[in-house]
Design a protein around this motif. Sequence first.
Motif, PDB file in Angstrom:
ATOM      1  N   THR A  57      64.607  34.866 -27.189  1.00 35.23           N
ATOM      2  CA  THR A  57      64.972  33.469 -27.417  1.00 35.23           C
ATOM      3  C   THR A  57      66.469  33.350 -27.644  1.00 35.23           C
ATOM      4  O   THR A  57      67.123  34.303 -28.066  1.00 35.23           O
ATOM      5  CB  THR A  57      64.225  32.869 -28.629  1.00 35.23           C
ATOM      6  OG1 THR A  57      64.681  33.495 -29.831  1.00 35.23           O
ATOM      7  CG2 THR A  57      62.721  33.064 -28.489  1.00 35.23           C
ATOM      8  N   THR A  58      66.995  32.174 -27.351  1.00 33.73           N
ATOM      9  CA  THR A  58      68.440  31.949 -27.485  1.00 33.73           C
ATOM     10  C   THR A  58      68.845  31.566 -28.900  1.00 33.73           C
ATOM     11  O   THR A  58      70.021  31.651 -29.250  1.00 33.73           O
ATOM     12  CB  THR A  58      68.897  30.846 -26.517  1.00 33.73           C
ATOM     13  OG1 THR A  58      68.154  29.641 -26.790  1.00 33.73           O
ATOM     14  CG2 THR A  58      68.659  31.260 -25.067  1.00 33.73           C
ATOM     15  N   GLN A  59      67.891  31.149 -29.711  1.00 30.76           N
ATOM     16  CA  GLN A  59      68.187  30.771 -31.092  1.00 30.76           C
ATOM     17  C   GLN A  59      67.210  31.455 -32.055  1.00 30.76           C
ATOM     18  O   GLN A  59      66.436  30.798 -32.749  1.00 30.76           O
ATOM     19  CB  GLN A  59      68.115  29.249 -31.263  1.00 30.76           C
ATOM     20  CG  GLN A  59      69.179  28.506 -30.478  1.00 30.76           C
ATOM     21  CD  GLN A  59      69.091  26.999 -30.674  1.00 30.76           C
ATOM     22  OE1 GLN A  59      68.055  26.387 -30.417  1.00 30.76           O
ATOM     23  NE2 GLN A  59      70.168  26.406 -31.162  1.00 30.76           N
ATOM     24  N   PRO A  60      67.255  32.784 -32.109  1.00 32.04           N
ATOM     25  CA  PRO A  60      66.289  33.515 -32.937  1.00 32.04           C
ATOM     26  C   PRO A  60      66.392  33.202 -34.423  1.00 32.04           C
ATOM     27  O   PRO A  60      65.420  33.426 -35.169  1.00 32.04           O
ATOM     28  CB  PRO A  60      66.630  34.981 -32.654  1.00 32.04           C
ATOM     29  CG  PRO A  60      68.058  34.963 -32.214  1.00 32.04           C
ATOM     30  CD  PRO A  60      68.209  33.680 -31.436  1.00 32.04           C
ATOM     31  N   HIS A  61      67.541  32.662 -34.863  1.00 35.23           N
ATOM     32  CA  HIS A  61      67.690  32.323 -36.280  1.00 35.23           C
ATOM     33  C   HIS A  61      66.724  31.221 -36.711  1.00 35.23           C
ATOM     34  O   HIS A  61      66.524  30.997 -37.905  1.00 35.23           O
ATOM     35  CB  HIS A  61      69.131  31.870 -36.572  1.00 35.23           C
ATOM     36  CG  HIS A  61      69.513  30.606 -35.887  1.00 35.23           C
ATOM     37  ND1 HIS A  61      69.944  30.579 -34.565  1.00 35.23           N
ATOM     38  CD2 HIS A  61      69.516  29.317 -36.304  1.00 35.23           C
ATOM     39  CE1 HIS A  61      70.192  29.329 -34.226  1.00 35.23           C
ATOM     40  NE2 HIS A  61      69.946  28.547 -35.259  1.00 35.23           N
ATOM     41  N   MET A  62      66.108  30.536 -35.743  1.00 37.56           N
ATOM     42  CA  MET A  62      65.161  29.477 -36.071  1.00 37.56           C
ATOM     43  C   MET A  62      63.831  30.024 -36.607  1.00 37.56           C
ATOM     44  O   MET A  62      63.027  29.268 -37.150  1.00 37.56           O
ATOM     45  CB  MET A  62      64.907  28.602 -34.844  1.00 37.56           C
ATOM     46  CG  MET A  62      66.082  27.732 -34.439  1.00 37.56           C
ATOM     47  SD  MET A  62      65.804  26.852 -32.874  1.00 37.56           S
ATOM     48  CE  MET A  62      64.293  25.945 -33.244  1.00 37.56           C
TER      49      MET A  62
END
Length: 215
Positions: free
Chosen positions: A37-42
């Motif tokens: 994923t491009t925003q794994p911090h989510m």
Amino acid sequence: MSFFEEKNPEMDRYLEAHASSESEILKKLRRETYQKTTQPHMISGYQQGRLLTIISQMLQPKSILEIGTFTGYATLCLASGLAKDGKITTLDVNEDLAYLPKKYFESSEYANQIDFKLQDAKEFLKETDEFFDLIFVDADKENYAEYFRLIKPHTKSGTVILFDNVLWYGKVLEENPKLKSTQSIQELNDLASKDEDFENLILPLRDGVNFLRRK
């Protein structure tokens, strides 16, 4: 990202080292989230996942609602405490990413208890007549205040609601915020603290969790 993760990573590692370990399926899901994923911090963090697991296991809810599935990490944490005849409904609108949580849901021991819907949460809340024992909200920050208003009619005495990211990386301290998301989170926190039907506390875990219980 948590406060300690950014400001004091040594403390963050200490907190993780002194919390219960993840299951193998959660470890694999977290790893794949960072890979694909491009925003794994989510993803719900390791520490937050422990909180969700413990709360759910304490409550043993029959009905859970999750708004914002992402890759399904929090879903599996919440599902771990379901009553034997319980169900978790998890909502998201990201069709492109849906394959990932579906894969992990189907391979989990909770496969028959997870109802994954690609549906707008506001529409769902307006249409359903269900009451929920536990609700976790982690999506679409611009609508947090509206979610609170729509969720309330689906709660009962003892219902627990958790809103994630309510400190919003410190932006909730802004006096005249320009971002709609910040405005909505500030409004939610005000509503939660002033609504006499609930008791609440903001936990400074990761980016802040507003923990509410219906009286």
